[in-house]
Design a protein around this motif. Structure first.
Motif, PDB file in Angstrom:
ATOM      1  N   GLN A  23      35.019  37.165  23.317  1.00  0.00           N
ATOM      2  CA  GLN A  23      34.660  36.771  24.666  1.00  0.00           C
ATOM      3  C   GLN A  23      35.881  36.801  25.577  1.00  0.00           C
ATOM      4  OE1 GLN A  23      31.667  35.803  26.060  1.00  0.00           O
ATOM      5  NE2 GLN A  23      30.644  36.450  24.173  1.00  0.00           N
ATOM      6  N   VAL A  24      35.650  37.157  26.809  1.00  0.00           N
ATOM      7  CA  VAL A  24      36.701  37.177  27.826  1.00  0.00           C
ATOM      8  C   VAL A  24      36.215  36.382  29.022  1.00  0.00           C
ATOM      9  CG1 VAL A  24      38.016  38.618  29.407  1.00  0.00           C
ATOM     10  CG2 VAL A  24      37.586  39.421  27.070  1.00  0.00           C
ATOM     11  N   GLN A  25      37.072  35.521  29.530  1.00  0.00           N
ATOM     12  CA  GLN A  25      36.750  34.752  30.730  1.00  0.00           C
ATOM     13  C   GLN A  25      37.613  35.277  31.879  1.00  0.00           C
ATOM     14  OE1 GLN A  25      37.705  32.903  27.734  1.00  0.00           O
ATOM     15  NE2 GLN A  25      35.556  33.226  27.201  1.00  0.00           N
ATOM     16  N   LEU A  26      36.994  35.415  33.043  1.00  0.00           N
ATOM     17  CA  LEU A  26      37.673  35.937  34.227  1.00  0.00           C
ATOM     18  C   LEU A  26      37.482  34.965  35.381  1.00  0.00           C
ATOM     19  CD1 LEU A  26      36.344  39.603  33.954  1.00  0.00           C
ATOM     20  CD2 LEU A  26      38.572  38.775  33.222  1.00  0.00           C
ATOM     21  N   VAL A  27      38.575  34.655  36.053  1.00  0.00           N
ATOM     22  CA  VAL A  27      38.515  33.752  37.201  1.00  0.00           C
ATOM     23  C   VAL A  27      39.239  34.399  38.366  1.00  0.00           C
ATOM     24  CG1 VAL A  27      39.115  31.486  38.107  1.00  0.00           C
ATOM     25  CG2 VAL A  27      38.437  31.721  35.711  1.00  0.00           C
ATOM     26  N   GLU A  28      38.489  34.627  39.452  1.00  0.00           N
ATOM     27  CA  GLU A  28      39.076  35.257  40.639  1.00  0.00           C
ATOM     28  C   GLU A  28      39.562  34.214  41.623  1.00  0.00           C
ATOM     29  OE1 GLU A  28      35.230  37.814  39.826  1.00  0.00           O
ATOM     30  OE2 GLU A  28      35.744  35.679  39.945  1.00  0.00           O
ATOM     31  N   SER A  29      40.511  34.626  42.474  1.00  0.00           N
ATOM     32  CA  SER A  29      40.968  33.801  43.578  1.00  0.00           C
ATOM     33  C   SER A  29      41.542  34.711  44.655  1.00  0.00           C
ATOM     34  CB  SER A  29      42.021  32.791  43.116  1.00  0.00           C
ATOM     35  OG  SER A  29      43.151  33.455  42.598  1.00  0.00           O
ATOM     36  N   LEU A  86      43.870  39.637  46.143  1.00  0.00           N
ATOM     37  CA  LEU A  86      42.982  39.007  45.179  1.00  0.00           C
ATOM     38  C   LEU A  86      43.663  38.963  43.818  1.00  0.00           C
ATOM     39  CD1 LEU A  86      39.554  40.705  46.044  1.00  0.00           C
ATOM     40  CD2 LEU A  86      40.630  38.712  47.090  1.00  0.00           C
ATOM     41  N   SER A  87      43.411  37.885  43.102  1.00  0.00           N
ATOM     42  CA  SER A  87      43.942  37.733  41.756  1.00  0.00           C
ATOM     43  C   SER A  87      42.803  37.443  40.797  1.00  0.00           C
ATOM     44  CB  SER A  87      44.952  36.588  41.701  1.00  0.00           C
ATOM     45  OG  SER A  87      46.043  36.822  42.557  1.00  0.00           O
ATOM     46  N   CYS A  88      42.968  37.898  39.575  1.00  0.00           N
ATOM     47  CA  CYS A  88      41.991  37.629  38.534  1.00  0.00           C
ATOM     48  C   CYS A  88      42.745  37.267  37.266  1.00  0.00           C
ATOM     49  CB  CYS A  88      41.100  38.837  38.291  1.00  0.00           C
ATOM     50  SG  CYS A  88      39.970  38.679  36.885  1.00  0.00           S
ATOM     51  N   ALA A  89      42.494  36.072  36.766  1.00  0.00           N
ATOM     52  CA  ALA A  89      43.124  35.615  35.529  1.00  0.00           C
ATOM     53  C   ALA A  89      42.155  35.805  34.380  1.00  0.00           C
ATOM     54  CB  ALA A  89      43.524  34.154  35.656  1.00  0.00           C
ATOM     55  N   ALA A  90      42.634  36.451  33.324  1.00  0.00           N
ATOM     56  CA  ALA A  90      41.805  36.707  32.151  1.00  0.00           C
ATOM     57  C   ALA A  90      42.276  35.855  30.984  1.00  0.00           C
ATOM     58  CB  ALA A  90      41.872  38.184  31.771  1.00  0.00           C
ATOM     59  N   SER A  91      41.336  35.365  30.209  1.00  0.00           N
ATOM     60  CA  SER A  91      41.661  34.597  29.000  1.00  0.00           C
ATOM     61  C   SER A  91      40.638  34.926  27.924  1.00  0.00           C
ATOM     62  CB  SER A  91      41.678  33.100  29.295  1.00  0.00           C
ATOM     63  OG  SER A  91      40.425  32.672  29.777  1.00  0.00           O
ATOM     64  N   GLY A  92      40.972  34.575  26.695  1.00  0.00           N
ATOM     65  CA  GLY A  92      40.074  34.870  25.580  1.00  0.00           C
ATOM     66  C   GLY A  92      40.575  36.075  24.793  1.00  0.00           C
ATOM     67  N   ASN A 102      48.254  41.989  30.199  1.00  0.00           N
ATOM     68  CA  ASN A 102      46.832  42.224  30.432  1.00  0.00           C
ATOM     69  C   ASN A 102      46.069  40.915  30.645  1.00  0.00           C
ATOM     70  OD1 ASN A 102      45.252  44.560  30.775  1.00  0.00           O
ATOM     71  ND2 ASN A 102      44.112  44.126  28.910  1.00  0.00           N
ATOM     72  N   THR A 103      46.776  39.899  31.156  1.00  0.00           N
ATOM     73  CA  THR A 103      46.115  38.617  31.419  1.00  0.00           C
ATOM     74  C   THR A 103      45.780  38.420  32.882  1.00  0.00           C
ATOM     75  OG1 THR A 103      48.252  37.516  31.642  1.00  0.00           O
ATOM     76  CG2 THR A 103      47.243  37.515  29.454  1.00  0.00           C
ATOM     77  N   ALA A 104      46.176  39.363  33.718  1.00  0.00           N
ATOM     78  CA  ALA A 104      45.874  39.232  35.140  1.00  0.00           C
ATOM     79  C   ALA A 104      45.792  40.611  35.787  1.00  0.00           C
ATOM     80  CB  ALA A 104      46.931  38.393  35.848  1.00  0.00           C
ATOM     81  N   VAL A 105      44.935  40.698  36.762  1.00  0.00           N
ATOM     82  CA  VAL A 105      44.837  41.923  37.558  1.00  0.00           C
ATOM     83  C   VAL A 105      44.777  41.511  39.018  1.00  0.00           C
ATOM     84  CG1 VAL A 105      42.300  42.034  37.440  1.00  0.00           C
ATOM     85  CG2 VAL A 105      43.632  44.134  37.815  1.00  0.00           C
ATOM     86  N   TYR A 106      45.388  42.312  39.857  1.00  0.00           N
ATOM     87  CA  TYR A 106      45.508  41.987  41.266  1.00  0.00           C
ATOM     88  C   TYR A 106      44.964  43.132  42.125  1.00  0.00           C
ATOM     89  CZ  TYR A 106      48.894  38.969  38.987  1.00  0.00           C
ATOM     90  OH  TYR A 106      49.493  38.077  38.136  1.00  0.00           O
ATOM     91  N   LEU A 107      44.528  42.772  43.321  1.00  0.00           N
ATOM     92  CA  LEU A 107      44.100  43.783  44.276  1.00  0.00           C
ATOM     93  C   LEU A 107      44.734  43.445  45.618  1.00  0.00           C
ATOM     94  CD1 LEU A 107      42.285  46.324  44.578  1.00  0.00           C
ATOM     95  CD2 LEU A 107      40.544  44.786  45.540  1.00  0.00           C
ATOM     96  N   GLN A 108      45.715  44.232  46.010  1.00  0.00           N
ATOM     97  CA  GLN A 108      46.338  44.073  47.315  1.00  0.00           C
ATOM     98  C   GLN A 108      45.547  44.906  48.307  1.00  0.00           C
ATOM     99  OE1 GLN A 108      49.036  42.118  48.325  1.00  0.00           O
ATOM    100  NE2 GLN A 108      48.342  42.758  50.363  1.00  0.00           N
ATOM    101  N   MET A 109      44.975  44.239  49.298  1.00  0.00           N
ATOM    102  CA  MET A 109      44.139  44.911  50.284  1.00  0.00           C
ATOM    103  C   MET A 109      44.822  44.871  51.639  1.00  0.00           C
ATOM    104  SD  MET A 109      40.404  43.454  49.130  1.00  0.00           S
ATOM    105  CE  MET A 109      40.765  41.779  49.644  1.00  0.00           C
ATOM    106  N   SER A 110      45.029  46.024  52.224  1.00  0.00           N
ATOM    107  CA  SER A 110      45.681  46.124  53.525  1.00  0.00           C
ATOM    108  C   SER A 110      44.788  46.923  54.473  1.00  0.00           C
ATOM    109  CB  SER A 110      47.038  46.808  53.379  1.00  0.00           C
ATOM    110  OG  SER A 110      47.874  46.120  52.485  1.00  0.00           O
ATOM    111  N   SER A 111      45.109  46.824  55.754  1.00  0.00           N
ATOM    112  CA  SER A 111      44.340  47.541  56.780  1.00  0.00           C
ATOM    113  C   SER A 111      42.841  47.297  56.591  1.00  0.00           C
ATOM    114  CB  SER A 111      44.649  49.038  56.733  1.00  0.00           C
ATOM    115  OG  SER A 111      46.025  49.278  56.922  1.00  0.00           O
ATOM    116  N   LEU A 112      42.495  46.046  56.417  1.00  0.00           N
ATOM    117  CA  LEU A 112      41.108  45.711  56.124  1.00  0.00           C
ATOM    118  C   LEU A 112      40.196  46.036  57.301  1.00  0.00           C
ATOM    119  CD1 LEU A 112      41.754  42.441  54.161  1.00  0.00           C
ATOM    120  CD2 LEU A 112      40.376  44.339  53.329  1.00  0.00           C
TER     121      LEU A 112
END
Length: 116
Positions: free
Chosen positions: A1-7, A20-26, A75-85
């Motif tokens: 199992q993998v748990q994902l929490v965005e912020s 955006l950040s996403c923390a993965a655990s499990g 591989n415990t976090a993934v990020y999304l930098q969004m510009s020129s939204l």
């Protein structure tokens, strides 16, 4: 199992930026790729960006050149930098983890609103 929490979602004016950040655990070792999807009101969920363990990213055409996906080496976090939204980027953004075997895992989502 993998748990994902965005912020990191929120309200921003057109032309602004968000990260955006996403923390993965499990069972992190079972993850082949991580990415971000989004779902706008009345539309289907769509891929925004994805990055594999070898750090090879791919992007939807609509965000290429404006968004950047990255991950940490563990591989415990993934990020999304969004510009020129743009207002059309308004959606709920979901973190996704694709394992080597079995169905993908999803986070609960974080809302991004871009005002004109």
């Amino acid at each position: 199992q993998v748990q994902l929490v965005e912020s990191g979602g929120g309200l921003v004016q057109a032309g602004g930026s968000l990260r955006l950040s996403c923390a993965a655990s499990g069972s992190i070792g079972a993850i082949a790729a991580m990415g971000w999807y989004r779902q706008a009101p009345g539309k289907q969920r769509e891929l925004v960006a994805q990055i594999t363990r070898s750090s090879s990213p791919n992007y939807a055409g609509s965000v290429k050149g404006r968004f950047t996906i990255s991950r940490d080496n563990a591989n415990t976090a993934v990020y999304l930098q969004m510009s020129s939204l743009k207002p059309e980027d308004t959606a709920v953004y979901y973190c996704n983890a694709r394992p080597y075997d079995g169905p993908a895992y999803w986070g609960q989502g974080t809302r991004v609103s871009v005002s004109a």
